[in-house]
Design an enzyme around this catalytic site. Structure first.
Site, PDB file in Angstrom:
ATOM      1  N   TRP A   1       0.831  -1.216   0.000  1.00 21.93           N
ATOM      2  CA  TRP A   1       0.000   0.000   0.000  1.00 21.93           C
ATOM      3  C   TRP A   1       0.857   1.255   0.000  1.00 21.93           C
ATOM      4  O   TRP A   1       0.548   2.227  -0.684  1.00 21.93           O
ATOM      5  CB  TRP A   1      -0.982  -0.007   1.168  1.00 21.93           C
ATOM      6  CG  TRP A   1      -2.048  -1.046   1.002  1.00 21.93           C
ATOM      7  CD1 TRP A   1      -2.233  -2.164   1.770  1.00 21.93           C
ATOM      8  CD2 TRP A   1      -3.068  -1.093  -0.016  1.00 21.93           C
ATOM      9  NE1 TRP A   1      -3.302  -2.894   1.290  1.00 21.93           N
ATOM     10  CE2 TRP A   1      -3.838  -2.265   0.206  1.00 21.93           C
ATOM     11  CE3 TRP A   1      -3.409  -0.262  -1.089  1.00 21.93           C
ATOM     12  CZ2 TRP A   1      -4.917  -2.620  -0.606  1.00 21.93           C
ATOM     13  CZ3 TRP A   1      -4.488  -0.615  -1.899  1.00 21.93           C
ATOM     14  CH2 TRP A   1      -5.226  -1.774  -1.653  1.00 21.93           C
TER      15      TRP A   1
ATOM     16  N   ASP B   1      -1.405   6.247   6.748  1.00 21.34           N
ATOM     17  CA  ASP B   1      -2.460   5.359   6.261  1.00 21.34           C
ATOM     18  C   ASP B   1      -2.657   4.291   7.329  1.00 21.34           C
ATOM     19  O   ASP B   1      -1.840   3.386   7.466  1.00 21.34           O
ATOM     20  CB  ASP B   1      -2.040   4.732   4.923  1.00 21.34           C
ATOM     21  CG  ASP B   1      -3.060   3.727   4.407  1.00 21.34           C
ATOM     22  OD1 ASP B   1      -4.072   3.497   5.088  1.00 21.34           O
ATOM     23  OD2 ASP B   1      -2.838   3.173   3.307  1.00 21.34           O
TER      24      ASP B   1
ATOM     25  N   LYS C   1     -12.076  -2.119   6.819  1.00 16.97           N
ATOM     26  CA  LYS C   1     -11.288  -3.090   7.574  1.00 16.97           C
ATOM     27  C   LYS C   1     -11.740  -3.122   9.030  1.00 16.97           C
ATOM     28  O   LYS C   1     -12.095  -4.155   9.542  1.00 16.97           O
ATOM     29  CB  LYS C   1      -9.794  -2.748   7.516  1.00 16.97           C
ATOM     30  CG  LYS C   1      -9.036  -3.225   6.275  1.00 16.97           C
ATOM     31  CD  LYS C   1      -9.539  -2.705   4.969  1.00 16.97           C
ATOM     32  CE  LYS C   1      -8.803  -3.198   3.761  1.00 16.97           C
ATOM     33  NZ  LYS C   1      -7.924  -2.223   3.131  1.00 16.97           N
TER      34      LYS C   1
HETATM   35  C1  LIG Z   1      -7.365  -1.650   1.941  1.00 19.57           C
HETATM   36  C2  LIG Z   1      -6.288  -0.667   2.068  1.00 19.57           C
HETATM   37  C3  LIG Z   1      -6.182   0.437   1.205  1.00 19.57           C
HETATM   38  C4  LIG Z   1      -7.123   0.666   0.043  1.00 19.57           C
HETATM   39  O1  LIG Z   1      -8.366   1.000   0.503  1.00 19.57           O
HETATM   40  P1  LIG Z   1      -9.558   1.373  -0.490  1.00 19.57           P
HETATM   41  O2  LIG Z   1     -10.575   1.884   0.470  1.00 19.57           O
HETATM   42  O3  LIG Z   1      -9.954   0.130  -1.201  1.00 19.57           O
HETATM   43  O4  LIG Z   1      -9.071   2.417  -1.421  1.00 19.57           O
HETATM   44  C5  LIG Z   1      -5.161   1.330   1.425  1.00 19.57           C
HETATM   45  N1  LIG Z   1      -4.285   1.165   2.424  1.00 19.57           N
HETATM   46  C6  LIG Z   1      -4.354   0.122   3.263  1.00 19.57           C
HETATM   47  C7  LIG Z   1      -3.360  -0.006   4.364  1.00 19.57           C
HETATM   48  C8  LIG Z   1      -5.358  -0.826   3.113  1.00 19.57           C
HETATM   49  O5  LIG Z   1      -5.433  -1.861   3.959  1.00 19.57           O
END
Ligand SMILES: *Cc1c(COP(=O)(O)O)cnc(C)c1O
Length: 360
Positions: free
Chosen positions: A101, A171, A195
């Site tokens: 990511w 993030d 998540k």
């Molecule tokens: C799932 C995830 C993303 C992407 O998320 P979306 O909502 O599908 O854009 C980005 N960063 C991390 C750490 C993730 O687990």
């Protein structure tokens, strides 16, 4: 009741059963108004308190200081990969890359300007995170970006990165609300909801006021954090259903004792799985280095890809779903977010023992 199985999906992921039941009970008529939350105006007196309760819920659970705004956006965490550099990358930005990511975030930022990847563990296969003293930030960096938990690789920072005066952007999509966060260290924390917070389609952004002031004048409205903040996340129609579920998840988490209590449970749950891996005489091997092991996404390998395939297939028959590793890395990944029950970890370990006995 319809039977629920053990859902190890990395995302969209398991939600607390109590939350789903509450939503079900209110689906036809929210608080007796004869309409569901999806059928009313986002500016109505019935929805506004829901937005407030989601916001207050996040603020209280994470102890977010007053000089931060809590926003509910759309476009996923992925839009933040672009929206952050679009707004804040002027001279250069430092990126710390500990997984897939973080790499994607770099790719988007490079389209906006000068990006320095000041740390990457890619060559070693994304198994670790850097210690604070290994990081040298660029003097002219507008911000530092990192991902606190790499969902695909199962690598999690064990500390809040300190930018030493440079704004830190994180993030936290897959470990937010799993433990306390030290907001002294952050300027912006974002997370896709699917998540650990709620359903997909909402992105939580927690942003410090001084960063809001750095949004360029005349920014496109839907990319303008400042305008979105001024309009309480309602510059346009927000994801009302998603925000409603987030408010219910916050309520559930508070009843469970909050994020500190949750962290303790998460540590116990992860330990059950990692202990099974470590005591398997090498039949199972953990992907991440021990000190970098994620409490949310437990990634491991079996002796061969064929055995991994067989493991996933047999697991489904036992009532375990979502154990297949991300298509980019293979292997097995057990995602055990807040809503995932401890009994599910114990059940998986039992299955792992059986599988070893039959196949080693
Ligand atoms: C799932 C995830 C993303 C992407 O998320 P979306 O909502 O599908 O854009 C980005 N960063 C991390 C750490 C993730 O687990």
């Amino acid at each position: 009741m319809t039977k629920r199985i053990y859902n190890f999906s990395a995302g969209p992921a398991i939600l607390p059963t109590e939350v789903l039941e509450k939503a079900q009970s209110e689906l036809l008529s929210l608080n007796g108004i004869g309409m569901s939350v999806m059928e009313i105006s986002h500016r109505s007196k019935h929805f506004v308190p829901i937005l407030e309760s989601a916001e207050t819920g996040i603020r209280e659970l994470l102890n977010v200081p007053e000089n931060f705004k809590i926003l509910f956006l759309q476009g996923g965490a992925s839009l933040q990969f672009s929206m952050i550099p679009i707004n804040f990358l002027k001279t250069s930005a430092d990126y710390v890359v500990t997984g897939a990511w973080g790499e994607k975030a770099v790719k988007e930022a490079k389209k906006c300007g000068n990006v320095n990847v000041i740390f990457s563990s890619k060559a070693e296969g994304f198994k670790s995170f850097p210690h604070q003293d290994e990081l040298n930030f660029s003097q002219d960096a507008d911000y530092i970006h990192y991902c606190s938990n790499e969902t695909i690789d199962g690598v999690e920072f064990k500390y809040d990165l300190d930018g030493k005066g440079i704004p830190v952007v994180c993030d936290a999509s897959s470990d937010i609300l799993s433990k306390p966060l030290d907001f002294e260290k952050y300027a912006l924390v974002y997370a896709g909801a699917q998540k650990n917070i709620g359903p997909s389609g909402v992105t939580l952004v927690i942003i410090r006021d001084d960063l809001l002031e750095k949004v360029p004048e005349n920014q496109f409205s839907m990319l303008d954090y400042r305008a979105i903040a001024k309009n309480d996340s309602m510059l346009n129609t927000p994801n009302t259903w998603g925000i409603y579920l987030i408010s219910l998840v916050c309520e559930w988490l508070k009843n469970k004792g909050g994020v500190k209590a949750m962290q303790k449970i998460n540590e116990e749950k992860a330990k059950i799985l990692y202990d099974a891996i470590d005591s398997s005489d090498g039949f199972y091997s953990g992907h991440a280095e021990k000190e970098a092991r994620s409490l949310m996404n437990v990634t491991f390998r079996l002796p061969s890809e064929d055995l991994e395939k067989q493991f996933v297939t047999e697991a489904v028959r036992y009532g375990f779903d979502g154990l297949k590793g991300h298509r980019s890395v293979g292997g097995i990944r057990a995602s055990i977010y807040n809503a995932f029950p401890k009994e599910g970890c114990e059940a998986l370990v039992e299955f792992m023992h059986d599988f070893t006995n039959k196949n080693s």
